[in-house]
Scaffold this motif. Structure first.
Motif, PDB file in Angstrom:
ATOM      1  N   TYR A 124       4.624  26.328  27.105  1.00 14.81           N
ATOM      2  CA  TYR A 124       4.430  24.902  27.394  1.00 14.81           C
ATOM      3  C   TYR A 124       5.731  24.151  27.198  1.00 14.81           C
ATOM      4  CZ  TYR A 124      -0.468  25.934  27.684  1.00 14.81           C
ATOM      5  OH  TYR A 124      -1.663  26.469  28.083  1.00 14.81           O
ATOM      6  N   ALA A 131      12.467  13.115  23.315  1.00 13.22           N
ATOM      7  CA  ALA A 131      11.033  12.807  23.315  1.00 13.22           C
ATOM      8  C   ALA A 131      10.238  13.948  22.711  1.00 13.22           C
ATOM      9  CB  ALA A 131      10.551  12.545  24.739  1.00 13.22           C
ATOM     10  N   GLY A 132       9.780  13.740  21.464  1.00 17.95           N
ATOM     11  CA  GLY A 132       8.926  14.722  20.798  1.00 17.95           C
ATOM     12  C   GLY A 132       7.627  14.053  20.406  1.00 17.95           C
ATOM     13  N   TRP A 156      12.834  21.273  25.383  1.00 17.59           N
ATOM     14  CA  TRP A 156      13.236  21.876  24.110  1.00 17.59           C
ATOM     15  C   TRP A 156      12.074  22.600  23.435  1.00 17.59           C
ATOM     16  CZ3 TRP A 156      17.405  20.184  20.351  1.00 17.59           C
ATOM     17  CH2 TRP A 156      18.560  19.779  21.043  1.00 17.59           C
ATOM     18  N   HIS A 157      12.421  23.500  22.532  1.00 12.43           N
ATOM     19  CA  HIS A 157      11.442  24.195  21.663  1.00 12.43           C
ATOM     20  C   HIS A 157      10.324  24.868  22.474  1.00 12.43           C
ATOM     21  CE1 HIS A 157      13.154  21.649  18.461  1.00 12.43           C
ATOM     22  NE2 HIS A 157      12.655  20.561  18.982  1.00 12.43           N
ATOM     23  N   VAL A 158      10.645  25.504  23.571  1.00 14.02           N
ATOM     24  CA  VAL A 158       9.595  26.064  24.443  1.00 14.02           C
ATOM     25  C   VAL A 158       9.112  27.395  23.846  1.00 14.02           C
ATOM     26  CG1 VAL A 158       8.985  26.768  26.780  1.00 14.02           C
ATOM     27  CG2 VAL A 158      10.645  24.920  26.428  1.00 14.02           C
ATOM     28  N   THR A 159       8.081  27.299  23.037  1.00  8.59           N
ATOM     29  CA  THR A 159       7.593  28.475  22.295  1.00  8.59           C
ATOM     30  C   THR A 159       7.132  29.574  23.240  1.00  8.59           C
ATOM     31  OG1 THR A 159       6.978  27.142  20.400  1.00  8.59           O
ATOM     32  CG2 THR A 159       5.877  29.270  20.609  1.00  8.59           C
ATOM     33  N   TYR A 202      15.557  29.560  14.415  1.00  3.37           N
ATOM     34  CA  TYR A 202      14.648  28.700  13.644  1.00  3.37           C
ATOM     35  C   TYR A 202      14.421  29.292  12.254  1.00  3.37           C
ATOM     36  CZ  TYR A 202      13.670  25.946  17.828  1.00  3.37           C
ATOM     37  OH  TYR A 202      13.797  25.118  18.915  1.00  3.37           O
ATOM     38  N   HIS A 204      11.684  30.468  10.867  1.00  5.64           N
ATOM     39  CA  HIS A 204      10.835  31.658  10.795  1.00  5.64           C
ATOM     40  C   HIS A 204      11.420  32.813  11.610  1.00  5.64           C
ATOM     41  CE1 HIS A 204       8.567  29.264  14.101  1.00  5.64           C
ATOM     42  NE2 HIS A 204       9.480  30.001  14.676  1.00  5.64           N
ATOM     43  N   HIS A 210      12.062  30.048  20.892  1.00  7.56           N
ATOM     44  CA  HIS A 210      11.825  28.666  21.326  1.00  7.56           C
ATOM     45  C   HIS A 210      13.042  28.165  22.123  1.00  7.56           C
ATOM     46  CE1 HIS A 210       8.708  28.946  18.205  1.00  7.56           C
ATOM     47  NE2 HIS A 210       9.658  29.367  17.402  1.00  7.56           N
ATOM     48  N   ILE A 365       4.957  19.707  11.493  1.00  4.98           N
ATOM     49  CA  ILE A 365       5.830  19.093  12.503  1.00  4.98           C
ATOM     50  C   ILE A 365       5.267  19.245  13.916  1.00  4.98           C
ATOM     51  CG2 ILE A 365       8.124  19.199  13.577  1.00  4.98           C
ATOM     52  CD1 ILE A 365       9.189  20.143  10.804  1.00  4.98           C
ATOM     53  N   ALA A 369       3.609  15.611  14.328  1.00  3.85           N
ATOM     54  CA  ALA A 369       3.995  15.679  12.912  1.00  3.85           C
ATOM     55  C   ALA A 369       2.988  14.888  12.068  1.00  3.85           C
ATOM     56  CB  ALA A 369       5.407  15.132  12.736  1.00  3.85           C
ATOM     57  N   MET A 375      -0.851   8.090  12.135  1.00  3.33           N
ATOM     58  CA  MET A 375      -0.971   6.981  13.095  1.00  3.33           C
ATOM     59  C   MET A 375      -2.306   7.074  13.855  1.00  3.33           C
ATOM     60  SD  MET A 375       2.956   6.934  14.556  1.00  3.33           S
ATOM     61  CE  MET A 375       2.542   6.147  16.086  1.00  3.33           C
TER      62      MET A 375
HETATM   63  C1  LIG Z   1       9.099  25.864  16.094  1.00  2.00           C
HETATM   64  C2  LIG Z   1       8.715  24.784  17.065  1.00  2.00           C
HETATM   65  C3  LIG Z   1       7.994  25.122  18.197  1.00  2.00           C
HETATM   66  C4  LIG Z   1       7.647  24.137  19.134  1.00  2.00           C
HETATM   67  N1  LIG Z   1       6.998  24.509  20.277  1.00  2.00           N
HETATM   68  C5  LIG Z   1       6.866  23.600  21.275  1.00  2.00           C
HETATM   69  C6  LIG Z   1       6.369  24.007  22.553  1.00  2.00           C
HETATM   70  O1  LIG Z   1       5.993  25.163  22.771  1.00  2.00           O
HETATM   71  N2  LIG Z   1       6.327  23.097  23.552  1.00  2.00           N
HETATM   72  C7  LIG Z   1       6.721  21.810  23.352  1.00  2.00           C
HETATM   73  O2  LIG Z   1       6.659  21.037  24.287  1.00  2.00           O
HETATM   74  N3  LIG Z   1       7.149  21.384  22.141  1.00  2.00           N
HETATM   75  C8  LIG Z   1       7.256  22.248  21.105  1.00  2.00           C
HETATM   76  N4  LIG Z   1       7.728  21.854  19.876  1.00  2.00           N
HETATM   77  C9  LIG Z   1       8.104  20.458  19.681  1.00  2.00           C
HETATM   78  C10 LIG Z   1       7.279  19.719  18.645  1.00  2.00           C
HETATM   79  O3  LIG Z   1       6.010  19.397  19.150  1.00  2.00           O
HETATM   80  C11 LIG Z   1       8.080  18.489  18.225  1.00  2.00           C
HETATM   81  O4  LIG Z   1       9.194  18.971  17.463  1.00  2.00           O
HETATM   82  C12 LIG Z   1       7.278  17.509  17.432  1.00  2.00           C
HETATM   83  O5  LIG Z   1       6.298  16.882  18.208  1.00  2.00           O
HETATM   84  C13 LIG Z   1       8.166  16.424  16.806  1.00  2.00           C
HETATM   85  O6  LIG Z   1       9.028  15.878  17.762  1.00  2.00           O
HETATM   86  P1  LIG Z   1      10.598  15.780  17.475  1.00  2.00           P
HETATM   87  O7  LIG Z   1      11.062  17.073  16.968  1.00  2.00           O
HETATM   88  O8  LIG Z   1      11.256  15.250  18.690  1.00  2.00           O
HETATM   89  O9  LIG Z   1      10.743  14.744  16.298  1.00  2.00           O
HETATM   90  P2  LIG Z   1      10.780  13.141  16.451  1.00  2.00           P
HETATM   91  O10 LIG Z   1       9.722  12.710  17.389  1.00  2.00           O
HETATM   92  O11 LIG Z   1      12.169  12.727  16.709  1.00  2.00           O
HETATM   93  O12 LIG Z   1      10.381  12.720  14.986  1.00  2.00           O
HETATM   94  C14 LIG Z   1      11.282  12.828  13.898  1.00  2.00           C
HETATM   95  C15 LIG Z   1      10.533  12.455  12.645  1.00  2.00           C
HETATM   96  O13 LIG Z   1      10.125  11.103  12.730  1.00  2.00           O
HETATM   97  C16 LIG Z   1       8.768  11.009  12.370  1.00  2.00           C
HETATM   98  N5  LIG Z   1       8.130   9.871  13.003  1.00  2.00           N
HETATM   99  C17 LIG Z   1       7.768   9.743  14.286  1.00  2.00           C
HETATM  100  N6  LIG Z   1       7.159   8.566  14.485  1.00  2.00           N
HETATM  101  C18 LIG Z   1       7.153   7.928  13.291  1.00  2.00           C
HETATM  102  C19 LIG Z   1       6.664   6.680  12.832  1.00  2.00           C
HETATM  103  N7  LIG Z   1       6.034   5.859  13.666  1.00  2.00           N
HETATM  104  N8  LIG Z   1       6.841   6.371  11.544  1.00  2.00           N
HETATM  105  C20 LIG Z   1       7.463   7.205  10.698  1.00  2.00           C
HETATM  106  N9  LIG Z   1       7.928   8.400  11.064  1.00  2.00           N
HETATM  107  C21 LIG Z   1       7.778   8.766  12.341  1.00  2.00           C
HETATM  108  C22 LIG Z   1       8.184  12.328  12.847  1.00  2.00           C
HETATM  109  O14 LIG Z   1       6.981  12.587  12.238  1.00  2.00           O
HETATM  110  C23 LIG Z   1       9.275  13.283  12.428  1.00  2.00           C
HETATM  111  O15 LIG Z   1       9.100  13.573  11.055  1.00  2.00           O
HETATM  112  C24 LIG Z   1       8.023  22.794  18.904  1.00  2.00           C
HETATM  113  C25 LIG Z   1       8.731  22.469  17.741  1.00  2.00           C
HETATM  114  C26 LIG Z   1       9.086  23.440  16.836  1.00  2.00           C
HETATM  115  C27 LIG Z   1       9.864  23.056  15.613  1.00  2.00           C
END
Ligand SMILES: Cc1cc2nc3c(=O)[nH]c(=O)nc-3n(C[C@H](O)[C@H](O)[C@H](O)COP(=O)(O)OP(=O)(O)OC[C@H]3O[C@@H](n4cnc5c(N)ncnc54)[C@H](O)[C@@H]3O)c2cc1C
Length: 391
Positions: A124, A131-132, A156-159, A202, A204, A210, A365, A369, A375
């Motif tokens: 996925y 944008a996470g 990014w992070h395409v598991t 990563y 693990h 990813h 996360i 997260a 929220m």
């Molecule tokens: C090992 C791994 C595998 C993954 N696999 C996939 C995958 O297969 N496909 C895919 O599409 N994505 C994948 N992801 C992405 C994952 O879903 C995102 O990393 C996650 O949603 C967080 O987004 P971000 O890393 O951009 O952090 P950000 O969105 O930048 O957030 C950074 C921090 O800010 C916090 N934060 C956000 N909003 C607020 C708020 N309103 N108030 C306070 N704090 C806040 C967050 O909780 C986080 O702690 C993977 C990530 C990892 C680490």
């Protein structure tokens, strides 16, 4: 008295537990020391075990080769697979009901049935560098061009990107009446324009990597679009809801294993003339861990059973967030205590507590997260009130 589960659920729970104990756990340290890999014949044996137990795509309908299973049964199974480290529990396909409901007949034959049968593998691609948590901020686009869409964006992070032969890509419609609406597409790996940017390391040690991919004018037929233009975010929410509940279940399995292993060690470790298990400070750590595990498990089972009973999706959305928030944070606390009980051994990669200590961190996360879960829960609380969410 244990949580009331039917004899059928108990039987599969025992069988999966045996498979995890006999076929998966013995390979954890090997996987840890070999980049998450096990020998090919072992992998085949593990996958056969999963297939024989009927674990492939339990959420998908039986007529497509899935299990047609209840959410409660799936949660009980995933709890058992959560007891193993190094993602060795990922030995079965995981096509969900939303996908089988959304896909066309062509898509069912080309992708969905082979994915369910575990002969094809998906990943996925939603998250981007910018944008996470805020999925709506994705910049990836899908521009209609005759009978095709042209896809652009960096993901990014395409598991499991290294293991997949089809990518589910999320982008925004670039122009036309639905401009800005989210959309999902099947994109076969190897389609011209898909660029592997790099594969970061990563915390693990998993065989599933990813990677980061860049989509440069990737052309896919309109027939690859999943559902209608604008359906994408709804499907992603379906996926999140399911995965958040299952993360909760797997975290309960991890906590159970950690408590068992910590007790076994503490009972044989002698310090200052007595067993570590006889020290009250250690007993208190175990007591807190067990209490929190029980709470998390009841939340998982109750939420799953409510979904099976037809719970309003808005309520189960918030409840799944509560499950994920509580269970993932609980499992991290339990792992931290287990490392402490093991002492220096708990810092060795050959020790289960050390591996879980690293591996469980991501449960707080991915799939939203902890802050995002809070929220969602707060939003549900403000809109629908306390009693509708927790009775
Ligand atoms: C090992 C791994 C595998 C993954 N696999 C996939 C995958 O297969 N496909 C895919 O599409 N994505 C994948 N992801 C992405 C994952 O879903 C995102 O990393 C996650 O949603 C967080 O987004 P971000 O890393 O951009 O952090 P950000 O969105 O930048 O957030 C950074 C921090 O800010 C916090 N934060 C956000 N909003 C607020 C708020 N309103 N108030 C306070 N704090 C806040 C967050 O909780 C986080 O702690 C993977 C990530 C990892 C680490």
């Amino acid at each position: 008295m244990p949580y009331p589960l039917s004899p059928e659920i108990r039987a599969l729970q025992s069988a999966v537990r045996r498979w995890v104990d006999e076929d998966l756990i013995p390979w954890e340290v090997h996987a840890e020391m070999n980049n998450g890999e096990v020998p090919a014949d072992v992998l085949a044996m593990q996958k056969k075990g999963a297939r024989d137990l009927g674990l492939n795509s339990m959420d998908a309908p039986k007529e497509l080769g899935g299990g047609g299973a209840s959410m409660l049964l799936q949660a009980v199974v995933q709890e058992q697979t959560g007891r193993v480290t190094n993602a060795l529990g990922w030995r079965f396909s995981n096509v969900q009901r939303w996908m089988t409901d959304a896909c066309s007949a062509h898509q069912i034959e080309t992708w969905v049935k082979p994915l369910i049968a575990d002969t094809r593998h998906e990943c996925y691609a939603i998250t981007e560098a910018g944008a996470g948590s805020d999925v709506d901020a994705i910049e990836a686009t899908a521009r209609r061009d005759g009978d095709s869409y042209i896809l652009n964006g960096e993901k990014w992070h395409v598991t499991s990107g290294n293991l997949a032969d089809v990518i589910v890509f999320q982008g925004k419609i670039a122009d036309g009446a639905n401009a800005g609406a989210h959309c999902l597409f099947f994109v076969d790996a190897g389609t011209p324009g898909i660029e592997h940017v790099r594969t970061p390391a990563y915390s693990h040690t998993f065989a599933a990597h990813h990677p980061i991919y860049r989509f440069n004018d990737v052309r896919v037929p309109v027939a690859n679009r999943i559902g209608a233009e604008g359906d994408g975010m709804g499907f992603t929410h379906d996926w999140f809801r399911f995965e958040r509940l299952m993360i909760g279940a797997r975290c309960c399995g991890a906590a159970e294993r950690l408590i068992d292993e910590a007790i076994a060690f503490a009972k044989q470790r002698t310090l200052f003339g007595e067993k570590l298990a006889d020290k009250q400070a250690v007993q208190f750590m175990l007591a807190d861990s067990l209490t929190e595990l029980w709470a998390a498990r009841l939340m998982v089972y109750q939420t799953a059973a409510a979904i099976d009973a037809g719970e309003d999706v808005k309520i189960s959305h918030a409840q799944s967030s509560m499950v994920k928030l509580y269970a993932s944070e609980m499992a991290n606390r339990v792992a931290d205590r287990a490392v402490q009980i093991f002492g220096g051994r708990g810092y060795m990669r050959e020790n289960v507590a050390e591996r879980f200590y690293r591996e469980l961190r991501v449960e707080r996360i991915w799939e939203g997260a902890s802050e995002i879960q809070r929220m969602i829960i707060a939003n549900g609380l403000m809109k629908r009130g306390q009693s509708s969410l927790v009775g």
